[in-house]
Design a protein around this motif. Structure first.
Motif, PDB file in Angstrom:
ATOM      1  N   SER A 114       8.322  56.262  14.683  1.00  0.00           N
ATOM      2  CA  SER A 114       8.181  57.536  14.727  1.00  0.00           C
ATOM      3  C   SER A 114       8.878  58.467  15.834  1.00  0.00           C
ATOM      4  N   THR A 115       9.483  59.664  15.380  1.00  0.00           N
ATOM      5  CA  THR A 115      10.001  60.667  16.120  1.00  0.00           C
ATOM      6  C   THR A 115       9.486  61.887  16.066  1.00  0.00           C
ATOM      7  N   HIS A 116       9.100  62.615  17.113  1.00  0.00           N
ATOM      8  CA  HIS A 116       8.431  63.929  17.196  1.00  0.00           C
ATOM      9  C   HIS A 116       9.568  64.755  17.807  1.00  0.00           C
ATOM     10  N   THR A 117      10.135  65.678  17.203  1.00  0.00           N
ATOM     11  CA  THR A 117      11.151  66.623  17.906  1.00  0.00           C
ATOM     12  C   THR A 117      10.525  67.928  17.881  1.00  0.00           C
TER      13      THR A 117
ATOM     14  N   ILE B  17      18.806  62.762  13.635  1.00  0.00           N
ATOM     15  CA  ILE B  17      17.988  61.555  13.642  1.00  0.00           C
ATOM     16  C   ILE B  17      18.048  60.691  12.629  1.00  0.00           C
ATOM     17  N   ALA B  18      17.572  61.374  11.424  1.00  0.00           N
ATOM     18  CA  ALA B  18      17.175  60.839  10.307  1.00  0.00           C
ATOM     19  C   ALA B  18      18.384  59.965   9.702  1.00  0.00           C
ATOM     20  N   LYS B  19      19.646  60.760   9.799  1.00  0.00           N
ATOM     21  CA  LYS B  19      20.945  60.200   9.320  1.00  0.00           C
ATOM     22  C   LYS B  19      21.251  58.960  10.036  1.00  0.00           C
ATOM     23  N   THR B  20      20.761  58.931  11.528  1.00  0.00           N
ATOM     24  CA  THR B  20      21.294  57.928  12.354  1.00  0.00           C
ATOM     25  C   THR B  20      20.471  56.651  11.899  1.00  0.00           C
ATOM     26  N   PHE B  21      19.099  56.868  11.753  1.00  0.00           N
ATOM     27  CA  PHE B  21      18.436  55.663  11.104  1.00  0.00           C
ATOM     28  C   PHE B  21      18.822  54.994   9.918  1.00  0.00           C
TER      29      PHE B  21
ATOM     30  N   PHE C 234       8.674  59.943  10.152  1.00  0.00           N
ATOM     31  CA  PHE C 234       8.646  58.513  10.036  1.00  0.00           C
ATOM     32  C   PHE C 234       9.832  57.714   9.462  1.00  0.00           C
ATOM     33  N   HIS C 235      10.590  56.812  10.142  1.00  0.00           N
ATOM     34  CA  HIS C 235      11.506  55.969   9.905  1.00  0.00           C
ATOM     35  C   HIS C 235      11.101  54.389   9.465  1.00  0.00           C
TER      36      HIS C 235
ATOM     37  N   SER D 108      13.760  57.565   5.693  1.00  0.00           N
ATOM     38  CA  SER D 108      13.055  58.513   6.713  1.00  0.00           C
ATOM     39  C   SER D 108      12.193  59.690   5.793  1.00  0.00           C
ATOM     40  N   GLU D 109      11.339  59.805   6.383  1.00  0.00           N
ATOM     41  CA  GLU D 109      10.508  61.179   5.632  1.00  0.00           C
ATOM     42  C   GLU D 109      10.041  61.962   6.759  1.00  0.00           C
ATOM     43  N   VAL D 110       9.994  63.245   6.415  1.00  0.00           N
ATOM     44  CA  VAL D 110       9.415  64.369   7.233  1.00  0.00           C
ATOM     45  C   VAL D 110       7.928  64.433   6.951  1.00  0.00           C
ATOM     46  N   VAL D 111       7.290  63.910   7.944  1.00  0.00           N
ATOM     47  CA  VAL D 111       5.596  64.182   7.652  1.00  0.00           C
ATOM     48  C   VAL D 111       5.126  65.403   8.007  1.00  0.00           C
ATOM     49  N   MET D 112       5.660  66.381   8.850  1.00  0.00           N
ATOM     50  CA  MET D 112       5.314  67.610   9.386  1.00  0.00           C
ATOM     51  C   MET D 112       6.657  68.328   9.890  1.00  0.00           C
TER      52      MET D 112
END
Length: 474
Positions: free
Chosen positions: A351-354, A369-373, A180-181, A381-385
């Motif tokens: 939200s991004t799903h990789t 992706i997190a660094k881009t945001f 989630f960003h 940015s947080e890693v939800v899963m």
């Protein structure tokens, strides 16, 4: 020939579909499972994440067999529902398929769960000691599976009934990272003007894993193009794209305010351009369209700088297939999907799903992706899963028993494949050393969408395979 309890599978599924069960809100269906166990006088356990395991002793004379685990999840992706916390599902049968009226069906994973419960209920079925485990939040973070205690399960042979390819045994699954960003915004008071809503709707959508390479149009892509074209000519009050983090966005909308007639004409021209581009680029998604209409006045707008940051992030973050597998021809190895974009009071949520079969590739892409945001949008940015990839040894005796059961019951040998969706199996392998997992299920088409449907014939067939497989394992 179908077993007498086949109809019970369908009646349990109808019961489940009267219980709203979106991810993160599984309390009511967990209650249902516990009451189900109590009615049958079976031992059960419920953990802090609302995961439930129901245990049943082996059929008389089969107490010496190794226990078997039946695995399912209780949540579903709720698409097309006005109120997912309260709306039941209106399922119906048509031309050999079960469908739902204007919503997702919940066959993923409600059919598999119904089978497992029907097995528990019928004492005429021969089986070893059973542990029927049902996890929570499989569709939006897998927090249930990731936090299972080490002593929640005793069995080491798992039949996972959460599979959608009827003619296959799923023996591996991609890993996945859901992030989630949040791009910060300071809303401003809106001015005078003409308020419009630009809509993108009618897309096929679908599962962001298994459907990611089918040429479907994520609403996030054309909406990004429109927003980029118009953001310096008008004010934007709100953006809402997608319905679920694990789905390809089938629709979206942006609310804008235009001050001059020439800007209004420019917006209409952009809509026409987008429609033409969609027709040319996404012929396999023929019903998706873009339109513009008058709408209600909004009190605040989003600064153009924040909209630019969003657009720049979306341009740099990959959407769709990133890499095809060399080891598994025709299989997506790595992908990324932008599931939802929503403008909140003080931030823009994305939200991004990789997904990837290579854990390191997934980790690197997710971090990029997190660094881009962060760099482009100033986002947090947080890693939800983060779920690991999983791969079984296809030549194992357990998988050969499963394969031979298909051959003997249905007359054909199933394929053994690794799929580009994430399963909880990776967490189970981590938690329970020595565990073996085979994933089977009926044919479910278009999961995570309003077109979700399950082929009735395949439910009967998988039910027969399951009963014979339990008998052989006992």
């Amino acid at each position: 020939m179908t077993h007498p309890t086949t109809e019970r599978v369908f009646s349990i599924f109808r019961e489940l579909n009267q219980i709203p069960r979106p991810s993160h809100h599984e309390e009511r269906v967990a209650n249902y499972l516990c009451q189900f166990a109590e009615r049958l006088h079976l031992e059960y356990e419920r953990d802090k994440e609302n995961c439930v395991v129901i245990r049943k002793a082996a059929s008389p004379g089969h107490e010496g067999a190794e226990p078997v685990v039946l695995l399912n999840h209780m949540d579903m992706v709720c698409v097309g529902m006005n109120d997912p916390l309260n709306d039941p599902i209106d399922a119906y049968e048509e031309n050999g398929w079960m469908k739902a009226r204007d919503t997702s069906l919940g066959a993923d994973n409600g059919i598999g769960l119904s089978m497992a419960l029907a097995v528990l209920e019928d004492d005429s079925i021969v089986h070893p000691a059973l542990e029927v485990i049902t996890t929570t939040n499989e569709e939006d973070g897998m927090s249930g599976a990731s936090q299972l205690s080490k002593d929640f399960l005793k069995g080491r042979k798992v039949i996972n009934l959460d599979s959608e390819d009827y003619d296959t045994i799923t023996t591996g699954a991609a890993g996945a990272c859901l992030q989630f960003h949040r791009i910060p915004i300071n809303r401003e008071t809106s001015g005078e003007g003409r308020w419009l809503r630009i809509r993108i709707e009618g897309g096929l959508g679908g599962h962001s894993g298994v459907d990611i390479n089918k040429g479907r149009c994520s609403a996030a892509i054309p909406m990004r193009c429109i927003v980029k074209a118009i953001c310096h000519r008008c004010d934007i009050s709100g953006i809402e794209i997608g319905e679920a983090n694990a789905s390809i966005a089938s629709k979206g909308e942006v609310v804008i305010c235009v001050t001059f007639d020439e800007v209004f004409e420019f917006v209409k021209q952009q809509v026409d351009v987008i429609n033409q581009w969609i027709r040319e680029e996404y012929s396999q998604d023929p019903s998706i369209t873009c339109s513009v209409e008058e709408c209600e006045v909004q009190e605040t707008v989003i600064p153009t700088k924040a909209i630019e940051a969003l657009v720049n992030c979306l341009e740099q973050v990959p959407q769709g297939v990133v890499k095809m597998s060399e080891a598994m021809p025709g299989t997506v190895e790595t992908s990324n999907n932008i599931g939802r974009i929503v403008t909140e009071e003080n931030h823009i949520f994305v939200s991004t799903h990789t997904r990837s079969f290579i854990d390191n590739d997934m980790a690197v892409l997710s971090e990029t992706i997190a660094k881009t945001f962060t760099a482009v949008g100033g986002a947090t940015s947080e890693v939800v899963m983060s779920a690991p990839a999983w791969q079984e040894v296809q030549q194992s005796p357990f998988l050969q028993v499963v394969s031979n059961t298909f051959q003997d019951v249905l007359g054909w040998q199933p394929r053994m494949v690794a799929m580009h969706f994430v399963l909880e199996a990776g967490f189970f392998v981590q938690h329970y050393p020595g565990i073996q997992i085979a994933s089977i299920g009926p044919r479910i088409v278009e999961p995570h969408s309003t077109s979700e449907r399950v082929e009735l014939r395949t439910i009967y067939d998988i039910w027969e395979v399951l009963l014979e497989l339990l008998r052989r394992l006992s």
